[in-house]
Scaffold this motif. Sequence first.
Motif, short mmCIF file in Angstrom:
data_model
loop_
_atom_site.label_atom_id
_atom_site.label_comp_id
_atom_site.label_asym_id
_atom_site.label_seq_id
_atom_site.Cartn_x
_atom_site.Cartn_y
_atom_site.Cartn_z
N GLU A 16 0.94 -1.12 -0.02
CA GLU A 16 -0.03 -0.10 -0.04
C GLU A 16 0.88 1.20 0.05
O GLU A 16 0.46 2.13 -0.62
CB GLU A 16 -0.80 -0.02 1.02
CG GLU A 16 -2.02 -0.99 1.22
CD GLU A 16 -2.92 -0.99 2.34
OE1 GLU A 16 -3.06 -0.02 3.13
OE2 GLU A 16 -3.46 -2.01 2.59
N PHE A 45 0.39 4.11 -2.80
CA PHE A 45 -0.18 5.24 -2.41
C PHE A 45 0.88 6.40 -2.16
O PHE A 45 0.40 7.51 -2.59
CB PHE A 45 -1.25 5.29 -1.40
CG PHE A 45 -2.51 4.23 -1.39
CD1 PHE A 45 -3.04 4.16 -2.75
CD2 PHE A 45 -2.85 3.64 -0.46
CE1 PHE A 45 -4.28 3.39 -2.96
CE2 PHE A 45 -3.82 2.66 -0.70
CZ PHE A 45 -4.71 2.58 -1.97
N GLN A 46 1.61 6.11 -1.61
CA GLN A 46 2.94 6.99 -1.23
C GLN A 46 3.79 7.35 -2.43
O GLN A 46 4.05 8.51 -2.73
CB GLN A 46 3.56 6.84 0.10
CG GLN A 46 2.78 6.77 1.05
CD GLN A 46 3.42 6.10 2.50
OE1 GLN A 46 4.66 6.10 2.44
NE2 GLN A 46 2.65 6.04 3.49
N ASN A 58 1.26 7.17 -6.07
CA ASN A 58 0.09 8.20 -5.98
C ASN A 58 -1.05 7.58 -6.58
O ASN A 58 -1.91 8.31 -7.35
CB ASN A 58 0.64 9.55 -6.16
CG ASN A 58 -0.49 10.52 -5.67
OD1 ASN A 58 -1.12 10.23 -4.83
ND2 ASN A 58 -0.87 11.75 -6.33
N HIS A 98 -4.88 6.15 -7.13
CA HIS A 98 -6.25 6.48 -6.38
C HIS A 98 -6.79 5.13 -5.78
O HIS A 98 -7.49 5.35 -4.50
CB HIS A 98 -7.14 7.08 -7.35
CG HIS A 98 -8.67 7.21 -6.88
ND1 HIS A 98 -8.90 8.14 -5.94
CD2 HIS A 98 -9.58 6.40 -7.22
CE1 HIS A 98 -10.38 8.03 -5.72
NE2 HIS A 98 -10.56 6.94 -6.44
N LYS A 99 -6.67 4.04 -6.27
CA LYS A 99 -7.25 2.96 -5.89
C LYS A 99 -6.37 1.69 -6.00
O LYS A 99 -5.97 1.50 -7.12
CB LYS A 99 -8.54 2.82 -6.38
CG LYS A 99 -9.28 1.55 -5.96
CD LYS A 99 -10.78 1.28 -6.54
CE LYS A 99 -10.84 0.93 -7.90
NZ LYS A 99 -12.19 0.36 -8.35
N ASN A 125 -7.04 5.52 -1.84
CA ASN A 125 -5.79 6.30 -1.35
C ASN A 125 -6.47 7.30 -0.48
O ASN A 125 -6.95 8.40 -1.04
CB ASN A 125 -5.02 6.86 -2.48
CG ASN A 125 -3.82 7.43 -1.97
OD1 ASN A 125 -3.78 7.85 -0.71
ND2 ASN A 125 -2.83 7.90 -2.91
N ASN A 182 -4.54 9.64 1.08
CA ASN A 182 -3.58 10.52 1.20
C ASN A 182 -3.66 11.55 0.09
O ASN A 182 -3.09 12.68 -0.15
CB ASN A 182 -2.22 10.24 1.13
CG ASN A 182 -1.81 8.96 2.21
OD1 ASN A 182 -2.11 9.21 3.44
ND2 ASN A 182 -1.09 7.99 1.65
N GLU A 183 -4.90 11.41 -0.83
CA GLU A 183 -4.93 12.27 -1.97
C GLU A 183 -5.46 13.78 -1.49
O GLU A 183 -6.29 13.72 -0.65
CB GLU A 183 -6.18 11.83 -2.98
CG GLU A 183 -5.42 10.78 -3.66
CD GLU A 183 -6.40 9.80 -4.39
OE1 GLU A 183 -6.11 9.84 -5.64
OE2 GLU A 183 -7.56 9.63 -4.33
#
Length: 186
Positions: free
Chosen positions: A125, A129-130, A133, A135-136, A183, A185-186
Amino acid sequence: MKKYRGLKQQVWQYEDYELVPIRDKDRLAIMRWRNEQMYHLRQSSELTPEDQDRYFEKVVAPLFELERPNQVLFSYLHKAKCIGYGGLVHINWYDGNAELSFIMQTSLEEEGFAFHWSTYLKMIEKVAFQELNLHKVFTYAIDLRPRLYPVLKEAGFTQEAILKDHVFFDGSYVDVILHRKLNTNE
């Protein structure tokens, strides 16, 4: 160690476990696990060493040179020993999503299934996500491993869909269950 051109960070750690860019030296162990676990994979016949060598040469090797590959694959290590592999596959850069893929050494499934899936998810993950970047991320699971769903739920995944009678297995049709995580963190 090979490096993915499209990743700034190459190694991801959690306690004594690491994800490192997939290593050529792990290819035969990965082949063996895939052959042992064909029942839940989209693999219709046993792989041979020649098949695996060809796959690593023609499919895996070029991924390292791409800025936006369609998959990023990792060896899953415990104290530098490969005990699984997985990654982000079918990456859709435009829509920002990818399917999660993971299998572990077959002998670990009985006692360590939930632990290794949870550990793997913590690291992959971060990649998704980091680093990338996205979205899913989502899973596409043939409904043959019910122990997977509580692990996904515990990790914050939600069931997104059930594809009824989607896969022919052992003389009958079975469902495919999709889970997703967005995500935050967006």
